[in-house]
Each structure stands twice: as C-alpha cells, then as structure tokens.
Design an enzyme around this catalytic site. Structure first.
Site, PDB file in Angstrom:
ATOM      1  N   LEU A  25       0.866  -1.186   0.000  1.00 43.30           N
ATOM      2  CA  LEU A  25       0.000   0.000   0.000  1.00 43.30           C
ATOM      3  C   LEU A  25       0.902   1.237   0.000  1.00 43.30           C
ATOM      4  CD1 LEU A  25      -3.147   0.232   0.237  1.00 43.30           C
ATOM      5  CD2 LEU A  25      -2.806   0.633   2.688  1.00 43.30           C
ATOM      6  N   HIS A  26       0.810   2.037  -1.056  1.00 40.01           N
ATOM      7  CA  HIS A  26       1.673   3.224  -1.083  1.00 40.01           C
ATOM      8  C   HIS A  26       1.121   4.392  -1.891  1.00 40.01           C
ATOM      9  CE1 HIS A  26       2.648   1.767  -5.103  1.00 40.01           C
ATOM     10  NE2 HIS A  26       3.204   2.925  -5.342  1.00 40.01           N
ATOM     11  N   ARG A  27       0.083   4.187  -2.685  1.00 40.00           N
ATOM     12  CA  ARG A  27      -0.415   5.261  -3.547  1.00 40.00           C
ATOM     13  C   ARG A  27      -0.888   6.445  -2.715  1.00 40.00           C
ATOM     14  NH1 ARG A  27       0.436   4.909  -9.181  1.00 40.00           N
ATOM     15  NH2 ARG A  27       0.460   2.697  -9.717  1.00 40.00           N
ATOM     16  N   PRO A  28      -0.512   7.670  -3.085  1.00 37.81           N
ATOM     17  CA  PRO A  28      -1.005   8.842  -2.356  1.00 37.81           C
ATOM     18  C   PRO A  28      -2.523   8.874  -2.231  1.00 37.81           C
ATOM     19  CG  PRO A  28       0.768   9.487  -3.832  1.00 37.81           C
ATOM     20  CD  PRO A  28       0.471   8.039  -4.130  1.00 37.81           C
ATOM     21  N   ASP A  81      -2.036  -1.699  -4.220  1.00 40.76           N
ATOM     22  CA  ASP A  81      -2.415  -0.585  -5.089  1.00 40.76           C
ATOM     23  C   ASP A  81      -1.302  -0.299  -6.088  1.00 40.76           C
ATOM     24  OD1 ASP A  81      -0.528   0.597  -3.442  1.00 40.76           O
ATOM     25  OD2 ASP A  81      -1.885   2.073  -2.561  1.00 40.76           O
TER      26      ASP A  81
END
Length: 385
Positions: free
Chosen positions: A219-222, A297
């Site tokens: 999980l890393h998407r802004p 993501d």
C-alpha cells in the site's frame, strides 16, 4: 596504422525509483551486447531514495553503479519535476546523447522526457500507452504527456497500442514488445529465498506455519495513504481480514509516515497482521509467489502476480494495466471494505483465478526493445546527408 572504429553514440537511460530498476535491468543487459548500436549511460535521479534498499536492488538486479546521480529526493510534484529538469539538463549537455530512454510513469519520467524534447533529443518511452483514464492520478498525467513527446513508444500490452493510436500517435512510432518487468522476474525468480528465510530475516520466524496460507499487502499510492479516512478504512479492513488469514505487510516509507502522522498505529496491532520493513526485490518475489493472495495498489505488483498466477486484489477503482484483469489473476476490489472482504474470502474458499500469462510476457521484451532501437539508429544513419 589502421583507422579506429567510430565511437558509438550515447543513449541516456533514466531510473528514479526501485520499480524503474526492475524495468531497466534487462534493458541495460540487452544494450550491453556488442551488436547494440549505442553506448548506454545510466542516470539515477534519486526521486525515491533509500541508501540501503537502493544498494540492495542494484546488487540483486546486477546493475552497475549509475554514471550520474542527481539526488533530487522527495518533494511536491511541481518542485520535484522542476528540480529533475534543472539537474538533468547539464547531464545532457555533457553527454550529448543521440536519444534518452525513460521507463514507467513517475515524475522523473516526464521531467527527463520534457528536458530532452526541448533540446531536440529523441525520447524513447518504455511502458507507453498505459492508461487508467483517471486524470486525478499524477501518474496518468505523466504517462499521457511523456507519450506525446516520445519518438519511440514501447507498449507492454495491446491496450497500450490502442490507447496511443486513439490519441493520434502514428503506428510507425509504436512497438508492442511485451513487459520488461517480467523479463527481470523470470531471470531472478529461481534466486528468491524461501518465505521461511524471509520471515527469519524479518524477526518473524514462526508467524506463519510452513505451507500455511497467508496474504501479502502492499500500500503506497497517495490516493490511498494520504487521506486519513481512506487509510483508516483500508487498514481496518486488513485488520479484519487478518482474523481469517495471516497478513504480511511490508510498510512503504510513505505509508509508515502517514500512519504515524494520522495516529493510526493502533490499527496495526491485530495479532494476524505482521508489519515489516521494506523488503528486497528477491524477498518480495518469494512472498508473492507463495501467497494465497496479494492485496495491492501497485501497478507493478498487478503485473508480477499475473506472471506468477497468484490471485491479486487491486485496492483502487481502476487500473492502467487492464490485461492483468482480462487475462491475468487480478481483480479490481476498489476501497469498499465489504467488497474487499467478500472477494478475499472467496479466494480463501475457492482459490481465486490464476489467469494466463499475456502475450510477450516471455522474458524477451528487452531484446525486442534493443532490436527496435538498433533499427532506429540504422534508419537515422541512412537519413544523414
């Protein structure tokens, strides 16, 4: 004395973040062959940089140290794009390249493409044509604009070619070559450690019994981690899922920072949820390959799970890689907790879809890129007066 052969022209190759390295590694190998028409020069912009992880990825992927490090660092989109352009221009002045090759869709991809185009240096774009059709994603803007200034556009799936043709790009500039990220996966998979070893290295020995099912989360998407309510909802959903199956969660630095900033650390306390430091490439391959399912993501993880035949749930409302859904093992779960849990539990009960490996995801995409670039250089020489 015999005359010396003419020196090869330079092609500048740009990386900015760890996923770029996985895409660039096979390209650099193909470009290093004696019959390749140019001499590659590697530039690392340092858009996303962690000294330990960066070194690990260069070693694991057998990439030589960059010729230039711009050390831009993290910042806002506007500042980062401008700073990459400012620092990249002197590299072009020094190397005088015949072309610049960029990969993916990060800010550095667009920044270096724009800088080269404004200096009338041809741009080659690897992973061209991918579209989420969501202009709220910064990466979508980077994709669209990079493709508009590129001279050669290398697509990884048929939808990329269709998107480019629809946007008015001439068919002669488009080359369907396949997925370079899968070149790296196929080459390195046999070197991946066991999951047990990964867990021991992470001080999690015994968290998962040998052969027991588990889920892997990235999980890393802004759009997911920068909004506190959305991040709270996703972490709460994963905590609930961890009561059904153990969840391994390598924490991206951005995600870790947002969890602390928004005081959400209590959501990581579920006994079935194990947080980890960011993992080396081979460790991630090991955990993906053996997982019952992956929740993510990340666009790259969607592709890797498709190549591995591992069920994947994408925690977004769209994907720029539709072939991972239509042919691969990916499904769009969105962000609704009820949907995520229902799809996850279906996979646990019934196994999920394995899909099939798409065309040209065969480990030879970089060779096709090198052949197309060689042809471009040959045509360029013939056009000279």
């Amino acid at each position: 004395m015999p005359s010396q052969p003419p020196s090869k022209p330079v092609i500048v190759c740009v990386v900015a973040a760890r996923p770029n390295l996985m895409k660039m590694a096979p390209i650099l190998r193909a470009f290093a062959k004696p019959d390749f028409a140019a001499r590659p020069v590697l530039v690392h912009t340092g858009q996303h940089y962690d000294a330990d992880m960066d070194s690990d990825f260069f070693t694991a992927l057998d990439i030589a140290a960059p010729d230039f490090r711009l050390e831009v660092g993290s910042a806002s989109h506007a500042w980062q794009t401008a700073e990459v352009m400012r620092r990249f221009e002197p590299v072009l002045d020094q190397t005088q390249p015949a072309a610049v090759l960029v990969v993916g869709d990060v800010n550095s991809t667009l920044a270096c493409a724009l800088t080269a185009a404004k200096k009338n240096i041809p741009v080659f774009h690897v992973e061209a044509g991918l579209r989420s059709h969501d202009r709220a994603m910064p990466e979508e803007i980077n994709r669209v604009l990079t493709d508009q200034v590129a001279e050669l556009l290398f697509t990884s799936e048929a939808s990329g070619t269709s998107n480019l043709l629809r946007e008015g790009i001439g068919a002669g500039r488009i080359h369907f070559v396949g997925n370079v990220m899968i070149d790296t996966l196929r080459l390195r998979l046999s070197s991946a450690p066991s999951v047990a070893q990964v867990l021991r290295d992470a001080n999690l020995a015994g968290f998962i019994a040998d052969g027991a099912p588990y889920a892997l989360l990235t999980l890393h998407r802004p759009s997911n981690v920068d909004e506190p309510q959305r991040l709270r909802s996703l972490l709460g959903t994963v905590a609930r899922l961890s009561a059904d199956v153990p969840v391994l969660f390598p924490l991206h630095p951005r995600t870790r920072a947002m969890i602390h900033q928004h005081d959400l650390s209590d959501l990581l306390d579920a006994p079935g949820l194990a947080c980890m430091q960011p993992q080396p490439y081979l460790a991630m391959l090991a955990m993906m390959q053996a997982a019952r399912m992956v929740l993510t993501d990340s666009g790259g993880v969607q592709e890797e799970t498709t190549a591995l035949g591992v069920p994947c749930l994408t925690l977004r409302e769209n994907t720029e890689r539709p072939i991972t859904v239509t042919e691969g093992s990916n499904a769009i779960a969105g962000r609704d907790p009820a949907v995520i849990l229902a799809l996850s539990r279906d996979i646990l009960r019934f196994g999920g879809k394995a899909g099939r490996v798409p065309q040209y995801w065969d480990g030879h995409a970089a060779d096709r890129i090198a052949a197309a670039v060689n042809t471009w250089f040959a045509q360029r020489r013939r056009r000279r007066p």
